[in-house]
Design a protein around this motif. Sequence first.
Motif, short mmCIF file in Angstrom:
data_model
loop_
_atom_site.label_atom_id
_atom_site.label_comp_id
_atom_site.label_asym_id
_atom_site.label_seq_id
_atom_site.Cartn_x
_atom_site.Cartn_y
_atom_site.Cartn_z
N GLU A 217 -38.38 17.00 0.53
CA GLU A 217 -38.81 15.62 0.78
C GLU A 217 -37.93 14.95 1.83
OE1 GLU A 217 -39.60 11.45 -1.67
OE2 GLU A 217 -38.89 13.27 -2.72
N GLU A 218 -36.65 15.28 1.82
CA GLU A 218 -35.75 14.63 2.77
C GLU A 218 -36.12 14.96 4.22
OE1 GLU A 218 -31.73 16.14 2.76
OE2 GLU A 218 -32.35 17.89 1.62
N PHE A 219 -36.64 16.17 4.45
CA PHE A 219 -37.05 16.53 5.80
C PHE A 219 -38.37 15.87 6.17
CE2 PHE A 219 -34.20 20.12 4.80
CZ PHE A 219 -33.34 20.00 5.87
N VAL A 221 -39.19 12.82 5.17
CA VAL A 221 -38.77 11.46 5.52
C VAL A 221 -38.14 11.44 6.90
CG1 VAL A 221 -37.25 9.56 4.86
CG2 VAL A 221 -38.48 10.83 3.10
N MET A 222 -37.30 12.43 7.18
CA MET A 222 -36.65 12.51 8.48
C MET A 222 -37.66 12.70 9.60
SD MET A 222 -33.53 15.07 9.53
CE MET A 222 -32.79 14.77 7.93
N GLN A 223 -38.63 13.59 9.38
CA GLN A 223 -39.66 13.84 10.38
C GLN A 223 -40.47 12.57 10.65
OE1 GLN A 223 -40.22 17.01 11.77
NE2 GLN A 223 -41.68 16.08 13.18
N GLU A 224 -40.83 11.87 9.61
CA GLU A 224 -41.61 10.63 9.78
C GLU A 224 -40.80 9.58 10.54
OE1 GLU A 224 -43.94 7.32 6.99
OE2 GLU A 224 -42.98 9.10 6.08
#
Length: 370
Positions: A217-219, A221-224
Amino acid sequence: MSGAAVPGDISGHMLDLDEDEDLEVFSKNISLAGSTPMPNSPDSMVNQFRLDEENEEEQQDAINKDIFITVDNPESHISAIETFIMYRVVTKTTRSEFDSSQYEVRRRYQDFLWLKSRLEDNYPTLIVHPLPEKFVMKGMVDRFNDDFIETRRKALHRFLNRISEHPILSNSHYLKVFLTEEELAPHRKQGPGFLSRMGETMRAMANSVRGLRSKLEEFDVMQEYVEDFSNKICSVDKVTQRIIKEQREYMDELKQYSSTYFQWAESEKELAEPLKGIGSCVERCSKETEEQVQHLSEVLVPALHEYVLCADTLKAVMRRRNNIQAEFEAKNEALASRKTDQEMCLAVWETFLLSQRAGLLEQRNGEDAS
């Protein structure tokens, strides 16, 4: 000021905000000259304290820094095939892995590209500071004029210093070669060949089509966040380019108006002084507008463009990370499939051995009965 009528002579030049959805206008109340200064708010005092702390940290980092790189003295080289710019790269260091404390080499833009590609290949999940674009940026007519060369020199200087400040990239073998070797041609041949690069590209495309089986999930969020930031900074860059273009057109009109008023004053003796005053005022406005356009072009546009390139670099790093995860998942699936095939082969082999053993036992029993 709300309720004030807009003069007819400037209403046609005002920006229509309904047609520019990507432009946001912010207003701020500014105290008039001569009024009592406003006391500092607690927030501003905290921000000033933080700024002082950041300055102290930067000074401490400069003291602890063990390598200093400078890019300067650009020179134009003209050959029968091409024309290019060579930059002097001066390195001063106290690191033990360097044989000398100072180096001076000449590098062209392609050499910087080589360094960046080698770093990205060997450290695919690290963020390598972007290089300026190879082709001419907007507003730059000639890529060999002084303004363009100076803008590129500053960008190359930032590129090398950002790498030298990175705890991992600064210890790269390729950075040392770039800073110390007179010729890079022997080291260029040691890189991956064309077929190898094509194979990596095909694997990356296959991984992107295949997609990820599971993503943290953290990636996500980072991608968004990176995508949102990239879209917004690109919009700001486009708006800035449009403002500069309109300001230049406005400046050209002012220059024409000033000369017109001066010529008019020569033919109208009774109105000479007022017309000359208007012409002088318009001329000053033209000079101020020219300085503003020059400041935007030399300071704001390169900074915004660097942010755009940084956003593209972040997206490229995220893509490489996704490709690595996709390749890892594919290899895990292949390993699991091979384990299954191995277990099936072992089961078949065990069945074969049991059948052979049963056959031998039956043969022996037959021989004993006879």
